[in-house]
Design a protein around this motif. Structure first.
Motif, PDB file in Angstrom:
ATOM      1  N   ARG A 211      27.063  52.229  70.192  1.00 44.99           N
ATOM      2  CA  ARG A 211      26.717  50.820  70.370  1.00 44.99           C
ATOM      3  C   ARG A 211      25.957  50.279  69.153  1.00 44.99           C
ATOM      4  NH1 ARG A 211      24.608  50.447  76.680  1.00 44.99           N
ATOM      5  NH2 ARG A 211      26.612  51.024  77.652  1.00 44.99           N
ATOM      6  N   ARG A 212      25.132  51.136  68.582  1.00 45.48           N
ATOM      7  CA  ARG A 212      24.341  50.701  67.421  1.00 45.48           C
ATOM      8  C   ARG A 212      25.240  50.372  66.233  1.00 45.48           C
ATOM      9  NH1 ARG A 212      19.418  54.205  64.637  1.00 45.48           N
ATOM     10  NH2 ARG A 212      18.941  52.672  62.995  1.00 45.48           N
ATOM     11  N   ILE A 213      26.200  51.279  65.962  1.00 41.95           N
ATOM     12  CA  ILE A 213      27.127  51.032  64.845  1.00 41.95           C
ATOM     13  C   ILE A 213      27.987  49.814  65.145  1.00 41.95           C
ATOM     14  CG2 ILE A 213      29.097  51.978  63.592  1.00 41.95           C
ATOM     15  CD1 ILE A 213      27.874  54.754  63.950  1.00 41.95           C
ATOM     16  N   TYR A 214      28.437  49.705  66.411  1.00 40.51           N
ATOM     17  CA  TYR A 214      29.252  48.553  66.805  1.00 40.51           C
ATOM     18  C   TYR A 214      28.478  47.257  66.597  1.00 40.51           C
ATOM     19  CZ  TYR A 214      32.067  45.453  69.705  1.00 40.51           C
ATOM     20  OH  TYR A 214      32.830  44.397  70.152  1.00 40.51           O
ATOM     21  N   PHE A 215      27.202  47.269  66.986  1.00 47.63           N
ATOM     22  CA  PHE A 215      26.369  46.069  66.831  1.00 47.63           C
ATOM     23  C   PHE A 215      26.182  45.725  65.350  1.00 47.63           C
ATOM     24  CE2 PHE A 215      22.149  44.163  66.279  1.00 47.63           C
ATOM     25  CZ  PHE A 215      22.309  43.011  67.038  1.00 47.63           C
ATOM     26  N   THR A 216      25.973  46.789  64.549  1.00 51.83           N
ATOM     27  CA  THR A 216      25.794  46.563  63.105  1.00 51.83           C
ATOM     28  C   THR A 216      27.038  45.944  62.480  1.00 51.83           C
ATOM     29  OG1 THR A 216      24.302  48.458  62.984  1.00 51.83           O
ATOM     30  CG2 THR A 216      25.259  47.684  60.902  1.00 51.83           C
ATOM     31  N   ILE A 217      28.212  46.477  62.854  1.00 52.47           N
ATOM     32  CA  ILE A 217      29.469  45.941  62.330  1.00 52.47           C
ATOM     33  C   ILE A 217      29.642  44.483  62.756  1.00 52.47           C
ATOM     34  CG2 ILE A 217      31.979  46.125  62.464  1.00 52.47           C
ATOM     35  CD1 ILE A 217      31.618  49.166  62.736  1.00 52.47           C
ATOM     36  N   ALA A 218      29.329  44.193  63.999  1.00 53.90           N
ATOM     37  CA  ALA A 218      29.468  42.824  64.508  1.00 53.90           C
ATOM     38  C   ALA A 218      28.566  41.857  63.761  1.00 53.90           C
ATOM     39  CB  ALA A 218      29.163  42.804  66.011  1.00 53.90           C
ATOM     40  N   VAL A 219      27.324  42.306  63.486  1.00 50.45           N
ATOM     41  CA  VAL A 219      26.382  41.455  62.749  1.00 50.45           C
ATOM     42  C   VAL A 219      26.883  41.184  61.335  1.00 50.45           C
ATOM     43  CG1 VAL A 219      24.066  41.374  61.735  1.00 50.45           C
ATOM     44  CG2 VAL A 219      24.366  42.136  64.089  1.00 50.45           C
ATOM     45  N   ILE A 220      27.415  42.220  60.677  1.00 48.53           N
ATOM     46  CA  ILE A 220      27.937  42.045  59.312  1.00 48.53           C
ATOM     47  C   ILE A 220      29.113  41.070  59.300  1.00 48.53           C
ATOM     48  CG2 ILE A 220      29.120  43.234  57.418  1.00 48.53           C
ATOM     49  CD1 ILE A 220      27.420  45.718  58.093  1.00 48.53           C
TER      50      ILE A 220
END
Length: 615
Positions: free
Chosen positions: A4-13
């Motif tokens: 979820r953390r990586i997914y959230f980071t990708i979404a923010v970028i």
């Protein structure tokens, strides 16, 4: 598996990238003031025709810049010489014959008041009279440099020893020969060395239009050749090539000769400037400093000539203008130092029922503004619609799409003076300050169309660029720091032939030519036509004087109205420092000087290496 953390980071970028992209687009739209024309000025408050320099009022302090012309003042060479004198701010005294000049008081003057250059049109001289050449020999001995704008025929030269001695001709190898090309040496015209010849037969047919037939002379010692013909016979050594432009040096002065017709048009302006530079320790003279790329009759905004567009492109006129022509123009513009101006025509044919598209007009206005290009109006049609009617219809269309937008420039092509004056009376051109016309062969390529509106001519065809045009361009960059290239889109919108050529075929060499042939002129400014107008006005108005004290050159400008430019040519000397202006090197021993105040001082470094002996 993605956490979820990586997914959230990708979404923010992704969100940030999307936001930045959207923000840049919105910002560009907000800041695009395409509905305003920053070049609008009250032309009555700008320098006008009555403010331009008048050679007849030159002060006695500038008698150093005096020249004499002997020949027909209304012929092509005479008009060229008068234009050169006007642009270079010098006194020109004219005489119909060598005998008339011999009877004048100018022969008796001494020192600074003596003419430094005598320019001769040999066609008006009776060379059967041996006293003509002998009289000119006396002028050379008294320190006057001679320029032969062309040469008498080979038979006349053969039987006149005094004339051969004056011209530095040792013998006549052939009274007529045809060469394969020409070789222009560096250090004469700005732009460097150029060989106007190619082994490619197809390329040669497209570009070769230099004077290839001329007498073949062998020169005596003491001569220096600036351009030669290149024989078809490759076994001939370079030193034996037929000379085309050369200088014969005497103890007291020099004689320049042109073996061809190169002085009969605007090309002669730069040749005279280059010749003068060879006779002086330094030379400095005013220039315009403007390089223009004029895209005429573009864009068009009506869905017209549809049958032909579909046959050649399988697209409508709108898509051809937007998706095919525009990308090639902007790509070419990025690769050269010229400034862009597009002279639009809302429609080409005013007799049909196809009306221009307002949305397309707004689209192109935004594009041009983003690129820093100027939008002008074209007076050209394919329907032979009267100019007044054409411009009234354009005005009505533009008023609906972009109310009260003022145009400051007009493309007039080959229209005559009366038609241009009628066009300038129309409401759409009430703020016009300059008119662009096609080169007409006359040497006065910069001037005034009316008392308040300037005229500037294009001097090269960007779609059919030839060797002679390049030689002309080098000459004009040398004399005026000016060039103007025309790209006429009418050839693509309304082709006049039955071929299948498309814009890609027509403009195949455009980008390469503009990059290659202008690569040595990057010191000069790229301007649009209204920027150029301002520089033309200041150039035509200014007067100046210069003098040297030790290693320092002083430049004093009369009626200083803002930044003006000069070319300084030295010989193996570099600039050490400058006060009152800025400088940029054009090429070895040639500098572009920008004057920021009325008195400029330029200090030179000592010469490096070989130094030419000047008279």
């Amino acid at each position: 598996m993605v956490s979820r953390r990586i997914y959230f980071t990708i979404a923010v970028i992704i969100f940030i990238i999307f936001f930045l992209f959207l923000f840049s687009v919105v910002t560009l739209e907000i800041w695009n003031d395409y509905n305003k024309n920053s070049y609008v000025k009250d032309v009555n408050q700008l320098p006008g025709k009555n403010d331009a320099y008048q050679g007849a009022t030159q002060s006695q302090e500038s008698a150093e810049r005096m020249a004499v012309y002997i020949g027909d003042t209304e012929g092509t060479i005479g008009n060229m010489v008068k234009a050169w004198a006007l642009y270079s701010k010098r006194v020109l005294k004219t005489y119909a014959s060598i005998a008339e000049f011999g009877e004048s008081k100018d022969i008796e003057t001494q020192g600074a008041d003596r003419p430094k250059m005598i320019i001769i049109d040999p066609s008006g001289v009776n060379w059967d009279d041996s006293s003509a050449a002998q009289s000119l020999e006396k002028r050379v001995k008294s320190g006057m440099n001679l320029v032969f704008c062309s040469l008498p025929d080979a038979d006349t030269i053969e039987k006149n020893p005094s004339l051969r001695r004056l011209l530095g001709i040792r013998k006549i190898t052939a009274k007529s020969t045809t060469v394969a090309g020409t070789h222009l040496y560096g250090g004469f015209l700005l732009g460097g060395e150029m060989i106007y010849r190619t082994e490619d037969a197809k390329e040669n047919r497209k570009k070769q239009d230099m004077d290839l037939t001329c007498p073949w002379y062998h020169l005596a010692s003491g001569t220096r050749v600036y351009m030669k013909g290149v024989p078809k016979d490759k076994s001939i050594q370079s030193k034996d090539f037929p000379p085309i432009i050369w200088e014969k040096s005497f103890e007291t002065a020099s004689v320049f000769a042109v073996n061809g017709t190169y002085m009969e048009d605007v090309t002669g302006l730069g040749l005279l400037s280059a010749m003068e530079a060879k006779t002086k320790v330094y030379t400095i003279y005013p220039v315009v400093n403007a390089q223009n790329l004029i895209v005429a009759n573009y864009p068009g905004m009506a869905a017209e000539n549809s049958k032909e567009m579909m046959r050649r492109y399988s697209q409508s006129m709108k898509h051809v203008m937007r998706d095919i022509i525009w990308p090639t123009i902007i790509a070419a513009q990025y690769r050269n130092p010229l400034g862009l101006s597009c002279m639009m025509t809302p429609q080409f044919d005013y007799a049909d029922k196809n009306k221009p598209d307002q949305d397309l007009f707004i689209y192109f206005m935004k594009l041009l503004n983003e690129q820093g290009a100027e939008a002008g109006i074209s007076a050209i049609t394919v329907s032979h619609t009267p100019i007044e009617q054409k411009l009234r219809e354009d005005q009505a269309f533009i008023q609906r799409a972009l109310p009260d937008y003022p145009f400051t420039s007009l493309y007039a092509g080959k229209l005559d003076q009366a038609t241009v004056e009628d066009a300038l009376k129309q409401d759409i051109l009430k703020d016009a300050r300059t008119v662009v016309k096609n080169y007409d062969g006359d040497s006065e390529i910069l001037g005034y169309a009316t008392d308040t509106v300037t005229e500037q001519q294009t001097v090269a065809d960007g779609l059919k660029y030839t060797y002679r045009q390049d030689f002309r361009t080098k000459s004009l960059e040398t004399a005026l720091g000016y060039s103007s290239v025309l790209i006429d889109v009418t050839q693509a919108a309304y082709p006049q032939d039955n071929s299948d050529d498309t814009w890609e075929d027509i403009a195949r060499d455009m980008s390469w030519d503009l990059e290659y042939y202008w690569k040595n002129f990057k010191a000069f400014s790229g301007t649009n036509v209204s920027d150029c107008d301002e520089r033309i006005r200041n150039f035509l108005m200014l007067d100046y004087k210069d003098w040297q004290e030790g290693s320092t050159i002083h430049l004093k400008i009369s009626d200083y109205q803002g930044s003006v430019w000069f070319i300084l040519r030295t010989h193996n000397k570099k600039i050490k420092e400058i006060q009152g202006g800025d400088w940029e090197e054009i090429e070895s021993d040639a500098f572009l000087i920008k004057a920021r105040q009325e008195h400029v001082t330029i200090t030179l470094k000592p010469a490096d290496g070989f130094q030419y002996i000047y008279r």
